[in-house]
Enzyme design. Structure first.
Site, PDB file in Angstrom:
ATOM      1  N   GLY A  46      -3.736 -35.918   9.097  1.00  0.00           N
ATOM      2  CA  GLY A  46      -4.303 -36.912   9.965  1.00  0.00           C
ATOM      3  C   GLY A  46      -2.893 -37.286  10.473  1.00  0.00           C
ATOM      4  O   GLY A  46      -2.239 -36.629  11.263  1.00  0.00           O
ATOM      5  N   GLY A  48      -0.148 -38.578   9.344  1.00  0.00           N
ATOM      6  CA  GLY A  48       1.307 -38.608   8.793  1.00  0.00           C
ATOM      7  C   GLY A  48       1.393 -37.578   7.651  1.00  0.00           C
ATOM      8  O   GLY A  48       0.722 -36.665   7.482  1.00  0.00           O
ATOM      9  N   LYS A  67       2.005 -39.827  14.599  1.00  0.00           N
ATOM     10  CA  LYS A  67       1.496 -40.063  15.945  1.00  0.00           C
ATOM     11  C   LYS A  67       1.416 -41.715  16.097  1.00  0.00           C
ATOM     12  O   LYS A  67       1.026 -42.434  15.309  1.00  0.00           O
ATOM     13  CB  LYS A  67      -0.015 -39.509  15.873  1.00  0.00           C
ATOM     14  N   ASP A 163      -9.276 -51.758  -0.431  1.00  0.00           N
ATOM     15  CA  ASP A 163      -9.786 -50.247  -0.547  1.00  0.00           C
ATOM     16  C   ASP A 163      -9.511 -49.836  -2.100  1.00  0.00           C
ATOM     17  O   ASP A 163      -9.031 -48.873  -2.339  1.00  0.00           O
ATOM     18  CB  ASP A 163      -8.817 -49.493   0.510  1.00  0.00           C
TER      19      ASP A 163
END
Length: 687
Positions: A46, A48, A67, A163
């Site tokens: 993704g 990282g 990113k 989460d």
């Protein structure tokens, strides 16, 4: 080994880099921050990657965001901000300087980095798969207590995780559980709940089977953590994911008990309590969960769960006698007097628990009194935060007064004479007498019952300006509290306002990416300054009235000519959003504070950077020069007082329970005032 962090390095794992300070292939720094040396990559995907790093002999984990995606950056920085302030063996430890930005040699891009404690062990999902069978109820009770204590620490700082699931809980070899992945944590604030209540756009975090209904709909609350916690224990006690069990179509209750025959009714009752479909029917705090667990006995003795009283009213919880198998049902009114007359046996048990709680409170009050006496003897003042006195002596010697229970403070402003203080929170403003610490006037509701984000007092002290999430700027008579004028100022939330030195012009900055100038007397718009690529978070006007500085989410500071509306200069260099700007008293230096954890001083004439202050472990949210131009005050996780002559940190003022988002200094440079979402305003003697 020294692994190169530069993603474009042609040979990042070359053994020849071992012991070197710079990569032989790309020239990038190998000893990050002067202490972290990459040993090996651990994984990635993704946005990282993670690495194992050596920190002067200790092994840690480095998370790197590769990113520059706005939402990914926001969550990454949020995780850093939360973990720095949480201190518990069940939460990965992050040092104050654990977050930093890495820039490869000869490159223009940069990468967000976070170094944290390396947790030995496996996550509970992998742990249970390897074990091959469900856990016992004794193990479940132990772990449920551990996780409730961890959540108690998180919720006390006004955060909730959002989460919780087996994959995000690690088990150390010694049995200590560690809750990880705080990138999705949310701060509990009036602004957040207002956005939820109005159906606003709140980022959804959904883990099938574990996420509660309200969170799936974008309306998570702190009690959402308890639902996910209960679902986690369904997995641990049955060996099956919650999605493997049906839900009662009428009540929404998960029908899981037959999958865990080893679990007694009292423990199953608590788990069902956690998983109640409606948040108001769940425990309202981790302490309520712990109290339920304390009443569970797994030795066959009679068990009766205590009656809890959530904010929605009375709640009835069933408890089963292990000996007789009979079901008991209790309901205690929250206003029942603390005596045993006319009570049944169950109510007497609850009464005994309440008396123990009161006794503990009495002991705590004695301790507080002792700490107050100690503070008076040593410092000549009674400390406002006695509970924290012994752990914060360097700060408490400067603390003059703490104004408590004032709501989640978003902004503060001082009158020119330093006698009047204004604070803003969700839909409310309070006007204080600084000398007495008493509220002179409360303005409520304001800004259409939405969050008030920014305040400013006119140079003559007669007028107050406020800006909020309703997109308006409101002018008030500071003496009477009367609303003078409402200006429909922007197309999005107003984040910053400032008066010109003569009090004739008011500037406002907004999430609509513009700065607008207003005639204070008439309320008419004079000019719109456009050019920022992101929301405007901060503005400041020079004392001579010729220059306006604006800081933005686009990581830049713009200096504007107030006479023409043209941009004089764009100052770049920050690695994150610019949250605050301030001119020095002589107007020659501009300070800017950023989400990259730094403060930069720039020469107003040529825009060149003269100094960078690095000391904050999380976002720097507010700054102010002392009028005598000797110090700069910055607020973030703590308050840091910088010596402008030496460029060094003079002292750190700790005491707020959350980050500091606003500071103000009196004209005589003797008093500092700070505000925070922790529901306090603190008044300090300037170090």
């Amino acid at each position: 080994m020294s692994y190169c962090l530069n993603p474009k390095c042609p040979n990042p794992s070359d053994p020849a880099n071992s012991g070197r300070s710079a990569c032989i292939h790309c020239g990038s720094e190998l000893l990050l921050q002067g202490r972290y040396r990459l040993v090996a990559p651990l994984g990635g995907g993704g946005f990282g990657r993670t690495f194992e790093v050596d920190d002067n002999g200790a092994r840690r984990v480095l998370k790197v965001l590769l990113k520059e995606h706005p939402k990914a950056v926001e969550l990454f920085k949020q995780e850093a901000d939360v973990l720095v302030r949480l201190r518990h063996p069940g939460i990965p430890k992050v040092d104050r300087d654990g977050y930093f930005i890495f820039t490869p040699a000869h490159g223009t891009e940069f990468f967000h980095c976070l170094v944290m404690e390396k947790i030995a062990g496996a996550n509970l999902q992998d742990w249970l798969k390897h074990r091959g069978r469900p856990i016992s109820q004794e193990q479940a009770l132990n772990w449920l207590k551990q996780l409730s204590e961890i959540l108690d620490q998180v919720h006390r700082l006004n955060y909730f995780h959002r989460d919780i699931k087996p994959h995000n809980i690690m088990c150390k070899p010694n049995g200590q559980l560690v809750l990880i992945d705080f990138g999705t944590a949310r701060e509990v604030s009036g602004t957040y709940f207002a956005k939820v209540g109005q159906g606003g756009n709140v980022t959804g975090i959904v883990s099938p089977g574990y996420t509660p209904p309200e969170q799936t709909n974008g309306k998570a609350v702190p009690q959402s953590d308890f639902f996910a916690l209960g679902r986690t224990f369904v997995y641990l006690l049955t060996g099956k994911p919650p999605t493997a069990f049906p839900e009662n179509p009428r009540t929404g209750k998960l029908m899981w008990r037959k999958g865990a025959p080893q679990v007694s009714d009292p423990l199953a009752n608590v788990i069902d309590y956690l998983m109640a479909p409606f948040p108001g029917n769940r425990p309202q705090s981790p302490q309520m969960v712990l109290q339920c667990l304390e009443e569970i006995h797994l030795d066959g003795a009679e068990t009766q769960l205590p009656t809890q009283l959530p904010t929605t009213g009375q709640t009835k919880i069933r408890g089963t006698s292990g000996a007789a198998g009979a079901t008991k049902h209790t309901s205690i009114n929250r206003l029942r007097p603390l005596n045993s007359a006319g009570l049944n046996q169950s109510e007497k048990e609850v009464l005994g628990w309440k008396k123990k709680l009161l006794a503990g409170a009495a002991v705590l009050m004695l301790g507080i009194g002792a700490s107050q006496i100690y503070g008076s003897m040593r410092y000549g003042v009674f400390p406002a935060n006695p509970v924290w006195l012994l752990s914060s002596l360097p700060s408490s010697q400067f603390l003059q007064r703490s104004l408590d229970n004032v709501g989640s403070v978003n902004a503060i402003a001082l009158s020119p004479d330093g006698q009047t203080l204004v604070s803003a929170s969700f839909g409310t403003m309070r006007i204080w007498n600084v000398k007495t610490g008493r509220v002179v006037r409360t303005l409520n509701p304001v800004h259409s019952k939405k969050s008030v984000n920014t305040l400013a007092v006119s140079p003559d002290g007669s007028m107050l300006a406020s800006g909020g999430d309703d997109n308006n700027v409101i002018l008030w008579d500071l003496k009477t509290g009367r609303r003078v004028r409402t200006i429909a100022a922007h197309k999005a939330a107003v984040n910053a306002i400032a008066f010109s030195s003569d009090g004739k012009i008011l500037a406002s900055g907004s999430d609509d990416k513009t700065v607008r100038l207003w005639n204070v007397k008439t309320g008419s718009r004079l000019r719109t300054l456009s050019g920022h690529a992101g929301g405007v978070n901060a503005i400041a006007l020079s004392r001579d009235g010729k220059t306006l500085a604006s800081g933005s989410d686009d990581k830049t500071v713009r200096l504007w000519n107030l006479d023409t509306g043209e941009v004089r200069r764009i100052i770049t260099g920050h690695g994150g959003a610019v949250n605050a700007v301030a001119f020095s008293p002589n107007g020659q230096v501009l300070a800017s504070a950023s989400s990259d954890n730094t403060i930069r001083l720039s020469n107003v004439q040529d825009g060149k950077r003269t100094r960078t202050f690095k000391g904050h472990s999380s976002w720097v949210r507010t700054i102010a020069f002392s009028p005598d131009n000797r110090t700069l005050i910055s607020g973030g996780g703590d308050i840091i007082v910088w010596d402008l002559k030496t460029g060094k940190e003079r002292t750190t003022l700790s005491g707020h329970g959350q980050f500091v988002n606003s500071v103000a200094i009196t004209k005589d440079s003797k008093t500092l005032v700070s505000g925070s979402p922790d529901h306090t305003i603190k008044i300090w003697r300037m170090p």
